[in-house]
Write an enzyme that holds these catalytic residues in place. Structure first.
Site, PDB file in Angstrom:
ATOM      1  N   THR A  17       0.838  -1.210   0.000  1.00 46.48           N
ATOM      2  CA  THR A  17       0.000   0.000   0.000  1.00 46.48           C
ATOM      3  C   THR A  17       0.869   1.254   0.000  1.00 46.48           C
ATOM      4  OG1 THR A  17      -1.614  -1.250   1.272  1.00 46.48           O
ATOM      5  CG2 THR A  17      -1.873   1.126   1.256  1.00 46.48           C
ATOM      6  N   LYS A 109       5.745   2.076  12.707  1.00 45.35           N
ATOM      7  CA  LYS A 109       5.597   2.488  14.122  1.00 45.35           C
ATOM      8  C   LYS A 109       5.895   1.341  15.079  1.00 45.35           C
ATOM      9  CE  LYS A 109       1.278   1.232  12.783  1.00 45.35           C
ATOM     10  NZ  LYS A 109       0.634   1.452  11.490  1.00 45.35           N
ATOM     11  N   VAL A 136       3.582   7.935  12.615  1.00 45.27           N
ATOM     12  CA  VAL A 136       2.513   8.446  13.481  1.00 45.27           C
ATOM     13  C   VAL A 136       1.561   9.284  12.637  1.00 45.27           C
ATOM     14  CG1 VAL A 136       1.947   9.889  15.472  1.00 45.27           C
ATOM     15  CG2 VAL A 136       4.044   8.531  15.488  1.00 45.27           C
ATOM     16  N   ASP A 205      -1.795  -0.330  18.823  1.00 45.04           N
ATOM     17  CA  ASP A 205      -1.296   0.496  17.717  1.00 45.04           C
ATOM     18  C   ASP A 205      -1.211   1.961  18.162  1.00 45.04           C
ATOM     19  OD1 ASP A 205      -0.909   0.874  14.632  1.00 45.04           O
ATOM     20  OD2 ASP A 205      -2.429   2.331  15.203  1.00 45.04           O
ATOM     21  N   LYS A 209       2.182   4.624  18.807  1.00 44.90           N
ATOM     22  CA  LYS A 209       2.312   5.983  18.276  1.00 44.90           C
ATOM     23  C   LYS A 209       2.471   6.987  19.410  1.00 44.90           C
ATOM     24  CE  LYS A 209      -0.355   4.683  14.235  1.00 44.90           C
ATOM     25  NZ  LYS A 209      -1.729   4.456  13.781  1.00 44.90           N
ATOM     26  N   GLY A 306      -3.516   5.287   4.483  1.00 42.70           N
ATOM     27  CA  GLY A 306      -3.827   5.326   3.053  1.00 42.70           C
ATOM     28  C   GLY A 306      -2.550   5.462   2.253  1.00 42.70           C
TER      29      GLY A 306
HETATM   30  N1  LIG Z   1      -1.088   1.235   5.029  1.00 45.23           N
HETATM   31  C1  LIG Z   1      -1.082   2.417   5.630  1.00 45.23           C
HETATM   32  O1  LIG Z   1      -1.961   3.246   5.417  1.00 45.23           O
HETATM   33  C2  LIG Z   1       0.033   2.768   6.578  1.00 45.23           C
HETATM   34  C3  LIG Z   1      -0.001   3.990   7.266  1.00 45.23           C
HETATM   35  C4  LIG Z   1       1.047   4.351   8.114  1.00 45.23           C
HETATM   36  C5  LIG Z   1       2.099   3.468   8.287  1.00 45.23           C
HETATM   37  N2  LIG Z   1       2.089   2.264   7.646  1.00 45.23           N
HETATM   38  C6  LIG Z   1       3.216   1.366   7.847  1.00 45.23           C
HETATM   39  O2  LIG Z   1       3.882   1.186   6.607  1.00 45.23           O
HETATM   40  C7  LIG Z   1       4.425  -0.133   6.539  1.00 45.23           C
HETATM   41  C8  LIG Z   1       3.931  -0.823   5.267  1.00 45.23           C
HETATM   42  O3  LIG Z   1       2.527  -0.913   5.322  1.00 45.23           O
HETATM   43  P1  LIG Z   1       1.668  -1.350   4.025  1.00 45.23           P
HETATM   44  O4  LIG Z   1       0.251  -1.126   4.396  1.00 45.23           O
HETATM   45  O5  LIG Z   1       2.193  -0.721   2.805  1.00 45.23           O
HETATM   46  O6  LIG Z   1       1.962  -2.918   4.004  1.00 45.23           O
HETATM   47  P2  LIG Z   1       1.638  -3.962   2.826  1.00 45.23           P
HETATM   48  O7  LIG Z   1       0.616  -3.406   1.899  1.00 45.23           O
HETATM   49  O8  LIG Z   1       1.362  -5.274   3.482  1.00 45.23           O
HETATM   50  O9  LIG Z   1       3.014  -4.066   2.028  1.00 45.23           O
HETATM   51  C9  LIG Z   1       4.147  -4.693   2.542  1.00 45.23           C
HETATM   52  C10 LIG Z   1       5.149  -4.857   1.408  1.00 45.23           C
HETATM   53  O10 LIG Z   1       6.362  -5.370   1.947  1.00 45.23           O
HETATM   54  C11 LIG Z   1       6.710  -6.596   1.289  1.00 45.23           C
HETATM   55  N3  LIG Z   1       7.202  -7.487   2.350  1.00 45.23           N
HETATM   56  C12 LIG Z   1       6.669  -7.686   3.577  1.00 45.23           C
HETATM   57  N4  LIG Z   1       7.411  -8.547   4.282  1.00 45.23           N
HETATM   58  C13 LIG Z   1       8.435  -8.908   3.490  1.00 45.23           C
HETATM   59  C14 LIG Z   1       9.544  -9.768   3.650  1.00 45.23           C
HETATM   60  N5  LIG Z   1       9.716 -10.444   4.784  1.00 45.23           N
HETATM   61  N6  LIG Z   1      10.424  -9.873   2.629  1.00 45.23           N
HETATM   62  C15 LIG Z   1      10.228  -9.207   1.470  1.00 45.23           C
HETATM   63  N7  LIG Z   1       9.203  -8.349   1.268  1.00 45.23           N
HETATM   64  C16 LIG Z   1       8.320  -8.209   2.266  1.00 45.23           C
HETATM   65  C17 LIG Z   1       5.439  -7.120   0.643  1.00 45.23           C
HETATM   66  O11 LIG Z   1       5.800  -7.869  -0.509  1.00 45.23           O
HETATM   67  P3  LIG Z   1       4.683  -8.510  -1.477  1.00 45.23           P
HETATM   68  O12 LIG Z   1       3.974  -7.335  -2.097  1.00 45.23           O
HETATM   69  O13 LIG Z   1       5.422  -9.298  -2.478  1.00 45.23           O
HETATM   70  O14 LIG Z   1       3.773  -9.322  -0.617  1.00 45.23           O
HETATM   71  C18 LIG Z   1       4.712  -5.822   0.312  1.00 45.23           C
HETATM   72  O15 LIG Z   1       5.117  -5.332  -0.929  1.00 45.23           O
HETATM   73  C19 LIG Z   1       4.052  -0.818   7.838  1.00 45.23           C
HETATM   74  O16 LIG Z   1       5.086  -0.661   8.771  1.00 45.23           O
HETATM   75  C20 LIG Z   1       2.823  -0.022   8.287  1.00 45.23           C
HETATM   76  O17 LIG Z   1       2.625  -0.053   9.697  1.00 45.23           O
HETATM   77  C21 LIG Z   1       1.092   1.895   6.799  1.00 45.23           C
END
Ligand SMILES: NC(=O)c1ccc[n+]([C@@H]2O[C@H](COP(=O)([O-])OP(=O)(O)OC[C@H]3O[C@@H](n4cnc5c(N)ncnc54)[C@H](OP(=O)(O)O)[C@@H]3O)[C@@H](O)[C@H]2O)c1
Length: 435
Positions: A17, A109, A136, A205, A209, A306
């Site tokens: 994402t 976080k 955060v 969570d 933060k 997002g």
């Molecule tokens: N989503 C939000 O709105 C948001 C907001 C604030 C902070 N965050 C933080 O941002 C971070 C990412 O969140 P996200 O929502 O983008 O997560 P996500 O959609 O699950 O994406 C994770 C990505 O990392 C790759 N990945 C995960 N573990 C891996 C591993 N062991 N080896 C290789 N690749 C790996 C996955 O590969 P594949 O695609 O091949 O599966 C995927 O591309 C997290 O720490 C989250 O807490 C997210």
């Protein structure tokens, strides 16, 4: 034509994402980036779990790898952007990257709340930047506001709605009188809540933060285990109905407060007066209210998650790294905490409280209850007493004036032991309007 220097190469850990949003912003805002930092930004390698997966963003598949060392050890990569999530494995990757002199931007976080001090110290030792704005409140630039915009002030209080999932659930429960389980299912269907929502609904969570915010805002090494945590799973429609009648809105609020040299940090369902600025923060939105001794009240509001909002914070951190690279001042901003950690004891934490009690409907019951509060020196701000459908029982709802946590918890224990008390149904902190 601007005088454009050699490109800066970036390695991404993760293309989900947030990672997809980062790639889009780097591509779509390239002109703006060149204008701000004087050189292009190139994504050189991206770590993923599955290189064949269909993605929200088009990238050349030759950039994708499943081997972390191909990103971390690439000598041409200057900055690692970590958007893969997870804790232990990610910690190892980032330590390795920093030890090789690579700057790091992370949105993680969970990692920063647990290992922030270690990672920041490693960054400083190696002359590297480590920025984590997106960790955060997603798209809200709150961390930079604390350390730069409010750098000249002394921050004494921060109150945050820092978890969009629980804010969405509570907003729906309050507005439509829907039960918790039904709203949670809707949040899951809409993608606002995870299949396993426990880290959100149990407050963990938000606690992570708040630990990050308190550490920065108070310049004190606050750890995750210093945060008192209570989630939203026990909130009932009756509690929300009473809070509405009494002029309050229920929110999951993170509070970080310092008096003198001592701090308290907690996350708990809290009743806010309807007029409080945080009471109108609805749905999945986040907000952080900050009180500084000189500035007074400020509030930061926006999307807490997002793809593009979070990626904006990540890429802004990247811009900060690149500006530091041009000036040759990387690794100087991770200032070690100024103050020794000192936490308030329960007798030093003060608040108003809401308590809802079921008592036997008999003469003298109310007097026995008020006597317990009076013995602890705690007086009432609001009281409601109503008969219940259940025969022989009455419901009493009390909002206290300010009391110490110690005194209040002693009162709750004594109420539970009282023969005329059938059950203490619920109890919440009450904030705002002078406390
Ligand atoms: N989503 C939000 O709105 C948001 C907001 C604030 C902070 N965050 C933080 O941002 C971070 C990412 O969140 P996200 O929502 O983008 O997560 P996500 O959609 O699950 O994406 C994770 C990505 O990392 C790759 N990945 C995960 N573990 C891996 C591993 N062991 N080896 C290789 N690749 C790996 C996955 O590969 P594949 O695609 O091949 O599966 C995927 O591309 C997290 O720490 C989250 O807490 C997210």
């Amino acid at each position: 034509m601007e005088n454009v220097a050699k490109p800066i190469a970036v390695g991404l850990l993760g293309l989900g994402t947030v990672g997809s949003g980062v790639v889009k912003i780097i591509e779509n805002h390239q002109d703006q980036l060149i204008h701000q930092v004087g050189c292009p930004v190139v994504v050189k390698k991206i770590l993923v779990r599955d290189v064949y997966k269909e993605r929200d963003v088009q990238v050349n598949t030759s950039l994708l790898t499943t081997r972390a060392d191909e990103v971390i050890n690439d000598p041409e990569i200057d900055v690692i952007i970590e958007v893969m999530g997870g804790i232990e494995e990610t910690r190892r990757h980032l330590l390795q990257a920093l030890q090789q002199g690579k700057h790091v931007v992370t949105a993680n976080k969970d990692l920063m709340a647990l290992y922030g001090s270690e990672l920041l110290a490693t960054a400083t030792e190696n002359g590297c930047d480590l920025f984590y704005e997106a960790s955060v409140a997603g798209g809200i630039p709150i961390l930079r506001s604390l350390v730069e915009g409010l750098a000249s002030d002394r921050i004494t209080k921060m109150m945050g709605i820092v978890n969009g999932t629980t804010n969405f659930i509570l907003t729906k429960m309050c507005k439509y009188g829907m039960p918790y389980e039904q709203v949670l299912a809707e949040a899951q269907a809409l993608g606002y809540a995870e299949a396993d929502p426990s880290a959100d609904v149990e407050g963990l969570d938000a606690a992570r933060k708040m630990a990050i915010l308190a550490r920065l805002g108070f310049s004190m090494n606050i750890d995750l285990e210093d945060v008192q945590v209570k989630g939203i799973t026990d909130i009932t429609e009756e509690d929300l109905d009473y809070s509405k009648r009494l002029g309050y809105t229920m929110k999951l609020i993170g509070i970080a407060h310092r008096d003198g040299d001592k701090a308290e940090v907690s996350v708990q369902p809290t009743l806010l007066p309807d007029s409080h600025p945080l009471a109108s923060v609805s749905d999945e939105y986040n907000a952080v209210y900050v009180y500084g001794e000189a500035v007074g009240e400020t509030m930061f509001y926006g999307p807490g998650a997002g793809s593009l909002p979070t990626a904006t914070a990540v890429v802004s951190d990247l811009v900060a790294v690149m500006k530091n690279m041009r000036l040759g001042v990387n690794g100087r901003s991770a200032v070690a905490p100024q103050y020794e950690k000192r936490l308030k004891s329960r007798s030093e934490i003060f608040s108003k409280y809401f308590v809802r009690i079921h008592v036997k409907d008999e003469v003298g019951a109310f007097a026995k209850i008020t006597a317990i509060f009076a013995e602890q020196g705690v007086s009432f701000e609001k009281i409601l007493q109503l008969p219940l459908k259940e025969k022989g029982l009455a419901e009493i709802v009390i909002v206290t004036h300010r009391a110490s946590q110690q005194a209040y918890e002693d009162i709750l224990q004594r109420l539970r032991d009282l023969e005329i008390v059938h059950q203490v149904k619920s109890s919440y902190r009450v904030e705002g309007n002078g406390n």
